[in-house]
Design a protein around this motif. Structure first.
Motif, PDB file in Angstrom:
ATOM      1  N   ILE A  73      -5.938  16.502  36.789  1.00  0.00           N
ATOM      2  CA  ILE A  73      -5.469  17.884  36.846  1.00  0.00           C
ATOM      3  C   ILE A  73      -3.985  17.894  36.521  1.00  0.00           C
ATOM      4  CG2 ILE A  73      -5.145  19.873  38.372  1.00  0.00           C
ATOM      5  CD1 ILE A  73      -7.617  18.708  39.984  1.00  0.00           C
ATOM      6  N   CYS A  74      -3.576  18.813  35.647  1.00  0.00           N
ATOM      7  CA  CYS A  74      -2.174  18.907  35.264  1.00  0.00           C
ATOM      8  C   CYS A  74      -1.638  20.299  35.586  1.00  0.00           C
ATOM      9  CB  CYS A  74      -2.003  18.613  33.776  1.00  0.00           C
ATOM     10  SG  CYS A  74      -2.831  19.780  32.692  1.00  0.00           S
ATOM     11  N   PRO A 126      -1.702  11.937  43.784  1.00  0.00           N
ATOM     12  CA  PRO A 126      -0.709  12.248  42.753  1.00  0.00           C
ATOM     13  C   PRO A 126      -0.529  11.105  41.767  1.00  0.00           C
ATOM     14  CG  PRO A 126       0.378  11.572  44.767  1.00  0.00           C
ATOM     15  CD  PRO A 126      -1.097  11.585  45.066  1.00  0.00           C
ATOM     16  N   LEU A 127      -0.137  11.477  40.552  1.00  0.00           N
ATOM     17  CA  LEU A 127       0.164  10.519  39.496  1.00  0.00           C
ATOM     18  C   LEU A 127       1.494  10.889  38.864  1.00  0.00           C
ATOM     19  CD1 LEU A 127      -3.300  10.565  37.644  1.00  0.00           C
ATOM     20  CD2 LEU A 127      -2.511   8.862  39.304  1.00  0.00           C
ATOM     21  N   ALA A 128       2.232   9.906  38.407  1.00  0.00           N
ATOM     22  CA  ALA A 128       3.452  10.165  37.645  1.00  0.00           C
ATOM     23  C   ALA A 128       3.026  10.460  36.205  1.00  0.00           C
ATOM     24  CB  ALA A 128       4.366   8.946  37.693  1.00  0.00           C
ATOM     25  N   ALA A 129       3.604  11.523  35.637  1.00  0.00           N
ATOM     26  CA  ALA A 129       3.238  11.917  34.277  1.00  0.00           C
ATOM     27  C   ALA A 129       4.471  12.455  33.567  1.00  0.00           C
ATOM     28  CB  ALA A 129       2.139  12.971  34.298  1.00  0.00           C
ATOM     29  N   GLY A 130       5.032  11.668  32.674  1.00  0.00           N
ATOM     30  CA  GLY A 130       6.236  12.108  31.975  1.00  0.00           C
ATOM     31  C   GLY A 130       7.337  12.392  32.975  1.00  0.00           C
ATOM     32  N   SER A 131       7.885  13.585  32.921  1.00  0.00           N
ATOM     33  CA  SER A 131       8.959  13.949  33.856  1.00  0.00           C
ATOM     34  C   SER A 131       8.429  14.657  35.095  1.00  0.00           C
ATOM     35  CB  SER A 131       9.981  14.843  33.148  1.00  0.00           C
ATOM     36  OG  SER A 131       9.344  16.041  32.727  1.00  0.00           O
ATOM     37  N   GLY A 132       7.107  14.727  35.245  1.00  0.00           N
ATOM     38  CA  GLY A 132       6.540  15.432  36.390  1.00  0.00           C
ATOM     39  C   GLY A 132       5.416  14.652  37.040  1.00  0.00           C
TER      40      GLY A 132
END
Length: 157
Positions: A56-57, A135-141
C-alpha cells in the motif's frame, strides 16, 4: 525529546496465526534494525506463501492510501482490492475509519500493527481474520505491506 521505539520492538501476540508469524519474521530479517526497503518485498513472489498480501502506498495531494501491488488471489475476504485504486474502496463501510486510522498510525510511527476481527461477513458467513500491517521505507517516504489470514470461522453458541 522522546524517541519512538525501534520497529523491532513490536511483538505479535502468542496466538497469532503461524503464517503471520512467518511473515513478521521475514520483515524483521529484512529490517535489520531499521525499516526494510520496499524493494525487498516482491508481492508476486511472496504470494506463493502469503496469498492475501498487498503493498500500500500514499498518493496524491490528499495523501490517500492506494493499493500498489496485490497477490493474485481471486477470493479476498473483503473487497476486492484493485491495483492503483484507493484502499477505502475495498474496506467495508463500518470499518473504514478504524482501518485507515490503523494504517496511518503505522505509517507515522514506523511500528507494525496486528489486528483480529470476527465480525466480517462474507457470503453470508462470519469469518475470523487476522491482519499484520508493517511499514516499509520507500524513496523519501514510507509504504505499507499488509498480510491478512483467514482463521477458523467463529464457533456458534
Amino acid at each position: 525529546m522522546n524517541a519512538s521505539p525501534p520497529p523491532s520492538s513490536f511483538e505479535l501476540p502468542g496466538h497469532a496465526p503461524e503464517r503471520i508469524r512467518r511473515f513478521h519474521e521475514i520483515w524483521l530479517e529484512k529490517a535489520d534494525g531499521k525499516l526494510p526497503d520496499a524493494s525487498l518485498f516482491d508481492v508476486t513472489e511472496l504470494s506463493a506463501d502469503f496469498p492475501l498480501l498487498a503493498r500500500i502506498c500514499v498518493e496524491g495531494p490528499d495523501q490517500e492510501l492506494h493499493w500498489r501491488d496485490l497477490a493474485d488471489h481471486q477470493k479476498w475476504p473483503f473487497g476486492p482490492p484493485v491495483k492503483d485504486r484507493p484502499v477505502v474502496e475495498a474496506v467495508p463501510p463500518r470499518s473504514v475509519k478504524r482501518v485507515i486510522a490503523a494504517f496511518q498510525e503505522t505509517l507515522e510511527s514506523g511500528i507494525p500493527d496486528y489486528f483480529e476481527t470476527t465480525s466480517w461477513f462474507h457470503g453470508g458467513h462470519s469469518l475470523s481474520l487476522a491482519r499484520l500491517v508493517a511499514p516499509l521505507a520507500a524513496g523519501s517516504g514510507r509504504e505499507l505491506i499488509a498480510l491478512w489470514e483467514v482463521m477458523e470461522p467463529p464457533t456458534s453458541v
